[in-house]
Design a protein around this motif. Structure first.
Motif, PDB file in Angstrom:
ATOM      1  N   THR B   2     101.143  -2.036  64.076  1.00 36.70           N
ATOM      2  CA  THR B   2      99.803  -1.638  63.683  1.00 36.70           C
ATOM      3  C   THR B   2      99.138  -2.781  62.955  1.00 36.70           C
ATOM      4  O   THR B   2      99.726  -3.399  62.074  1.00 36.70           O
ATOM      5  CB  THR B   2      99.865  -0.409  62.772  1.00 36.70           C
ATOM      6  N   THR B   5      94.024  -2.058  58.886  1.00 33.52           N
ATOM      7  CA  THR B   5      92.990  -1.033  58.998  1.00 33.52           C
ATOM      8  C   THR B   5      92.267  -0.884  57.668  1.00 33.52           C
ATOM      9  O   THR B   5      92.858  -1.105  56.599  1.00 33.52           O
ATOM     10  CB  THR B   5      93.579   0.323  59.422  1.00 33.52           C
ATOM     11  N   GLY B 109      91.179  -7.196  58.947  1.00 36.04           N
ATOM     12  CA  GLY B 109      90.754  -5.895  59.406  1.00 36.04           C
ATOM     13  C   GLY B 109      89.303  -5.940  59.855  1.00 36.04           C
ATOM     14  O   GLY B 109      88.634  -6.963  59.723  1.00 36.04           O
TER      15      GLY B 109
END
Lengths: 114, 117
Positions: B2, B5, B109
């Motif tokens: 991932t 974020t 991000g």
């Protein structure tokens, strides 16, 4: 103090033409140098980086940059631009004194015309 | 894996209010940096957190503060908002093996767009 100058605020290039974006830096030691690209409303994507070694570095999307210590420059080049290359381009110098602080230039906006 | 974020995506506040922006670092990363990008400008370094401690700060007033949590996520807090605080706030994470290690690549991000009215 470290600083970065991008003398061209806006550049317009025809699709298929070559591109060179200028970057000059000021840093007391051997610099870590970067080029980032930012599309509208997006974050930053790393195109390429120079830490040491070969002064001509290759990046993603067909970009390359050349580190010239004597000129304190790290210009970005691409032999043939595509419409998708239209974006904002930022040159940055990184600190090598205990953290990853990046100092950015003010950016160059690239417009591609058909 | 991932990536980095950030939340929220957009935020509107009024002058004098306080705001908290959040960042989840990339898996395996232990360092988070925050940047402010005003319209038409390059990002400016606010501060960095390494293993929950502040590890460098840019030229921003104390009303800009931060936290890093044990899971290496981070918050940026801004008190007494001013109109000039309107900007895109970017978070970047990296993995720093030791406190003395040399430069480690940062991953950014998508940012939080803050508007102060």
């Amino acid at each position: 103090a470290q600083s970065v100058t991008q003398p061209d605020i806006h550049i317009t290039v025809s699709e298929g033409a070559s591109l060179e974006l200028r970057c000059n830096y000021s840093y007391g030691a051997t610099p870590y140098l970067f080029w980032y690209v930012q599309s509208p409303g997006q974050g930053l994507q790393l195109l390429l980086k120079y830490f040491s070694g070969d002064t001509l570095v290759q990046g993603i999307k067909g970009f390359e940059a050349e580190f010239k210590r004597s000129q304190s420059s790290f210009n970005l080049r691409k032999p043939s631009v595509h419409w998708s290359d239209a974006a904002e381009y930022f040159c940055a110098v990184g600190s090598n004194f205990g953290n990853e602080k990046l100092t950015f230039g003010t950016g160059t906006r690239l417009t591609i015309i058909p | 894996e991932t990536g980095v974020t950030q939340s929220p995506t957009h935020l509107i506040k009024t002058r004098g209010q306080q705001v908290t922006l959040r960042c989840s670092s990339q898996s395996g990363h232990n360092t988070v940096s925050w940047y402010q990008q005003a319209l038409g400008q390059g990002p400016q370094f606010i501060f960095q957190y390494y293993r929950e401690e502040e590890n460098g700060r840019g030229n921003f007033p104390p009303r800009f503060s931060g936290l890093q949590f044990p899971n290496y996520s981070s918050e940026l807090n801004v008190n007494a908002l001013e109109l000039d605080d309107s900007a895109l706030y970017l978070c970047a994470s990296s993995f720093r093996p030791t406190a003395l290690s040399s430069y480690n690549e940062q991953f950014f991000g998508p940012g939080t767009r803050l508007t102060v009215l």
